[in-house]
Design an enzyme around this catalytic site. Structure first.
Site, PDB file in Angstrom:
ATOM      1  N   ASP A 136       0.809  -1.223   0.000  1.00  0.00           N
ATOM      2  CA  ASP A 136       0.000   0.000   0.000  1.00  0.00           C
ATOM      3  C   ASP A 136       0.843   1.275   0.000  1.00  0.00           C
ATOM      4  OD1 ASP A 136      -2.391  -1.451   0.013  1.00  0.00           O
ATOM      5  OD2 ASP A 136      -2.405  -1.598   2.195  1.00  0.00           O
ATOM      6  N   GLU A 137       2.046   1.202  -0.563  1.00  0.00           N
ATOM      7  CA  GLU A 137       2.909   2.378  -0.594  1.00  0.00           C
ATOM      8  C   GLU A 137       3.343   2.760  -2.010  1.00  0.00           C
ATOM      9  OE1 GLU A 137       6.117   2.322   2.158  1.00  0.00           O
ATOM     10  OE2 GLU A 137       4.845   1.863   3.890  1.00  0.00           O
TER      11      GLU A 137
END
Length: 300
Positions: free
Chosen positions: A245-246
């Site tokens: 999720d980055e």
């Protein structure tokens, strides 16, 4: 009937845009880039219809531009144009690509059990707002099969979990190659992809995360948001990288909640945000509006 209608829309779009091209450029900033590219396009009797540009730092930074142009007999001229452009590209140290609008990108959608993001994409596609060839849908559950096959889109059920992830991804990668997929959309596909899978499709895997990143990375973000007592919830669409999720963020949006909302209330409100955020991100990607630089994006 749905399939015939969609096919007619896609065919009409391709015919309408058979002479439309896009030139995407990223390079070190310096004077003369736009002038050189504009003059080059003029040599091929191409008319610029949209030009977006951004300099990350005018004094020695990175320059980005997206140019959409019309050119009679574009497909016939394309090989010569691309060959001739190499001289300018070398002069300005460009990363560049010509895309041709009539060449629809082929999309694969991955989904698990929650259908709201999948349904939004299918609705946008059916209504002519999402110009792509949805080639197949892959799921680790059977829940979406009836919906997908009712639109005559191939549906593949491939069970997946951490114990059988390698075998599952081997099957998925074979299908993606067979269907010549250009972009992968994770429409609430609740599995972590391996580094080898991600490496095979750099900046071509679009995910929707059900929080306003960087808040609440990972699992159960609504429950964690409820426990924290937040007043805003959101969703983030981003490219997938090996860092959970980055990846580079494409689009985000938020909605307001308060002390009366339970975690389930937040989930219900969040689903509406998730599906619209993902649909916008996919549309912008299909239109070549998203340029990735390091772990950020420029969105024209």
């Amino acid at each position: 009937m749905v399939t015939n209608f969609v096919q007619e829309q896609l065919h009409h779009f391709q015919e309408k845009n058979r002479n439309t091209g896009r030139l995407i450029i990223k390079c070190p900033d310096q004077p003369g880039i736009v002038a050189a590219v504009s003059s080059f396009l003029k040599q091929f009797d191409a008319n610029i219809v949209e030009l977006s540009q951004y300099s990350m730092n005018p004094n020695g930074g990175t320059f980005f531009t997206r140019i959409e142009f019309e050119c009679i007999h574009l497909k016939d001229k394309a090989p010569q144009m691309e060959q001739a452009f190499m001289e300018i590209a070398d002069e300005f140290a460009m990363e560049w690509k010509f895309n041709y609008v009539s060449d629809l990108k082929r999309t694969a959608i991955f989904v698990s059990q929650e259908p709201h993001c999948l349904l939004e994409l299918l609705w946008e596609w059916q209504s002519g707002e999402l110009m792509t060839d949805i080639a197949l849908v892959i799921s680790n559950h059977e829940d979406a099969r009836e919906i997908v096959e009712s639109m005559q889109i191939p549906f593949y059920h491939i069970p997946a979990n951490k114990e059988i992830r390698k075998e599952a991804e081997e099957k998925q990668l074979r299908l993606l190659k067979e269907y010549q997929i250009d972009v992968i959309v994770l429409a609430r596909y609740m599995q972590i992809l391996t580094p080898s899978f991600v490496a095979a499709h750099p900046n071509k895997i679009i995910n929707i995360h059900h929080s306003f990143l960087p808040a609440f990375i990972g699992a159960r973000p609504y429950e964690r948001a409820y426990d924290r007592g937040v007043k805003l919830i959101g969703a983030t669409s981003h490219y997938v990288t090996n860092d959970l999720d980055e990846g580079p963020i494409i689009e985000q949006d938020i909605g307001r909640v308060d002390h009366r909302d339970s975690a389930d209330d937040m989930k219900k409100a969040g689903r509406a945000i998730e599906r619209t955020v993902l649909a916008r991100a996919v549309k912008w990607h299909l239109e070549d509006r998203v340029l990735v630089h390091q772990n950020k994006t420029v969105v024209f």
